[in-house]
Design a protein around this motif. Structure first.
Motif, PDB file in Angstrom:
ATOM      1  N   LEU A 101       0.819  -1.210   0.000  1.00 54.37           N
ATOM      2  CA  LEU A 101       0.000   0.000   0.000  1.00 54.37           C
ATOM      3  C   LEU A 101       0.853   1.261   0.000  1.00 54.37           C
ATOM      4  O   LEU A 101       0.526   2.255  -0.658  1.00 54.37           O
ATOM      5  CB  LEU A 101      -0.943  -0.009   1.200  1.00 54.37           C
ATOM      6  CG  LEU A 101      -1.951  -1.166   1.258  1.00 54.37           C
ATOM      7  CD1 LEU A 101      -2.963  -0.935   2.374  1.00 54.37           C
ATOM      8  CD2 LEU A 101      -2.653  -1.368  -0.070  1.00 54.37           C
ATOM      9  N   ALA A 107      -5.219   2.329  -1.140  1.00 52.70           N
ATOM     10  CA  ALA A 107      -5.666   1.259  -0.252  1.00 52.70           C
ATOM     11  C   ALA A 107      -6.188   0.043  -0.998  1.00 52.70           C
ATOM     12  O   ALA A 107      -6.352  -1.021  -0.396  1.00 52.70           O
ATOM     13  CB  ALA A 107      -6.762   1.786   0.683  1.00 52.70           C
ATOM     14  N   ILE A 137      -7.047  -5.390   3.088  1.00 55.98           N
ATOM     15  CA  ILE A 137      -7.114  -4.802   4.428  1.00 55.98           C
ATOM     16  C   ILE A 137      -7.899  -5.687   5.394  1.00 55.98           C
ATOM     17  O   ILE A 137      -7.590  -5.757   6.582  1.00 55.98           O
ATOM     18  CB  ILE A 137      -7.760  -3.393   4.386  1.00 55.98           C
ATOM     19  CG1 ILE A 137      -6.942  -2.462   3.481  1.00 55.98           C
ATOM     20  CG2 ILE A 137      -7.865  -2.791   5.788  1.00 55.98           C
ATOM     21  CD1 ILE A 137      -7.572  -1.097   3.290  1.00 55.98           C
ATOM     22  N   VAL A 190     -13.682   1.440   2.100  1.00 54.81           N
ATOM     23  CA  VAL A 190     -13.107   2.364   3.077  1.00 54.81           C
ATOM     24  C   VAL A 190     -13.929   3.646   3.016  1.00 54.81           C
ATOM     25  O   VAL A 190     -13.940   4.344   2.001  1.00 54.81           O
ATOM     26  CB  VAL A 190     -11.630   2.661   2.775  1.00 54.81           C
ATOM     27  CG1 VAL A 190     -11.063   3.627   3.808  1.00 54.81           C
ATOM     28  CG2 VAL A 190     -10.818   1.374   2.746  1.00 54.81           C
TER      29      VAL A 190
END
Length: 272
Positions: A101, A107, A137, A190
Motif C-alpha cells: 500500500l 488502499a 485490508i 473504506v
C-alpha cells in the motif's frame, strides 16, 4: 431454500516429511441448488501448466514460476479467496500489506498493482482484473475472530486461518508465517471517516483476476468458509486456479477433472 451437497469430508494432506496432516476444516459445502457456476478460462494466453478446482471451504497452494501467470476464477460469484504469497526459495520473505500500500499510495488492489514482499521487492503483479477493486485490508476469518464478532455459538465455525495453518503445515511452515493477506473478490469499502465494512461483493460468476509471478512464488489460498457475513454471499462456491506460461503458445484449456482436495497435492518443490 433447496440445497445440494458437495463433498463434506475432512481432508488429509501429505507433508514434506512423508507423513499426513488432517485438516480441521471439512471440505465441501452446502450451496443453493441451481447456483450459477461459470468455470471461466485464463485471462492471459499461454500454455497451461496447472489447472485445478478448489472445493468450497478447501485450502490450496502451488509454486508459480517466475514469469508465469495465475488466473483465479470466481466460479460462483462473490466468493472470497483469501491469499498469502511467499518467496518460494526463502519463505521468510512474504507478502506485505504495508509495503504494497505504501509503494502504490492507494488502499485498493487494482490492475497494475505490484504485490510487494516484506523486503519491498515485487512478488507478483496484477496484470488483469475483472472487478473494480480487490481487498488487502480485511484480513482472514478464524475461530477466534468469529467468536469475537458473532458470539460464542460460532466458536466451531472454522475459517481461513485454519485453512492457512493446514496448508502451511503441509508446506513446512507454521503459525508465525500466517501474516496479513489479500482477499480476492471481497468487498471491503473504506469510508470517508476511515471506517471499514464487509458488504455485498462486486463480483459475479466467472469473474477473474490474473497475477504474474515476478520471482518463484508460493501462493496459498483459502476458499473462505465464512457464513456469518456477506463476504461469500452466504453461499460458498468453488474456485478455479489456472497457471499459464505466456512465453509458450496455447489457449486456456479445459477445466481440471476434480476438486483440489481429491487430487494428489503438490509438494514444495513442484513448480507451476
Amino acid at each position: 431454500m433447496a440445497t445440494t451437497q458437495t463433498e463434506s469430508t475432512s481432508a488429509t494432506y501429505p507433508t514434506t516429511s512423508g507423513g499426513t496432516l488432517p485438516s480441521t476444516v471439512p471440505v465441501g459445502a452446502v450451496y443453493a441448488e441451481g447456483s450459477p457456476l461459470d468455470w471461466g478460462t485464463s485471462l492471459v494466453e499461454g500454455a497451461v501448466v496447472l489447472d485445478e478446482k478448489v472445493a468450497p471451504n478447501a485450502p490450496w497452494s502451488a509454486v508459480v514460476t517466475e514469469g508465469h501467470v495465475l488466473t483465479i476464477v470466481d466460479v460462483g460469484g462473490n466468493q472470497s479467496a483469501d491469499c498469502l504469497l511467499f518467496n518460494a526459495d526463502d519463505p521468510e520473505e512474504r507478502y506485505s500489506v504495508p509495503d504494497t500500500l505504501a509503494w502504490q499510495g492507494n488502499a485498493y488492489v487494482r490492475t497494475g498493482t505490484v504485490l510487494r514482499s516484506s523486503e519491498g521487492r515485487p512478488l507478483m503483479t496484477v496484470v488483469a482484473n475483472e472487478i473494480d477493486r480487490q481487498d488487502t485490508i480485511g484480513g482472514a476469518c478464524g475461530k477466534e475472530s468469529n467468536t469475537l464478532r458473532y458470539g460464542h455459538h460460532v466458536m466451531f465455525h472454522h475459517g481461513c486461518r485454519e485453512n492457512f495453518l493446514t496448508e502451511a503445515g503441509r508446506r513446512g511452515l507454521g503459525v508465525r508465517d500466517i501474516v496479513s493477506n489479500l482477499n480476492w473478490f471481497m468487498n471491503v469499502p473504506v469510508e470517508a471517516d476511515g471506517a471499514l465494512g464487509i458488504v455485498d461483493g462486486m463480483s459475479a460468476p466467472g469473474r477473474r483476476v490474473a497475477v504474474r509471478a515476478e520471482m518463484d512464488v508460493l501462493v496459498m489460498v483459502s476458499n473462505c468458509p465464512q457464513m456469518n457475513n456477506p463476504c461469500n454471499d452466504f453461499n460458498p462456491t468453488p474456485l478455479r486456479m489456472i497457471v499459464v506460461d505466456p512465453a509458450c503458445g496455447g489457449g486456456p484449456g479445459p477445466v481440471a477433472g476434480g476438486p483440489r482436495s481429491a487430487r494428489a497435492p503438490r509438494t514444495p518443490g513442484d513448480a507451476a
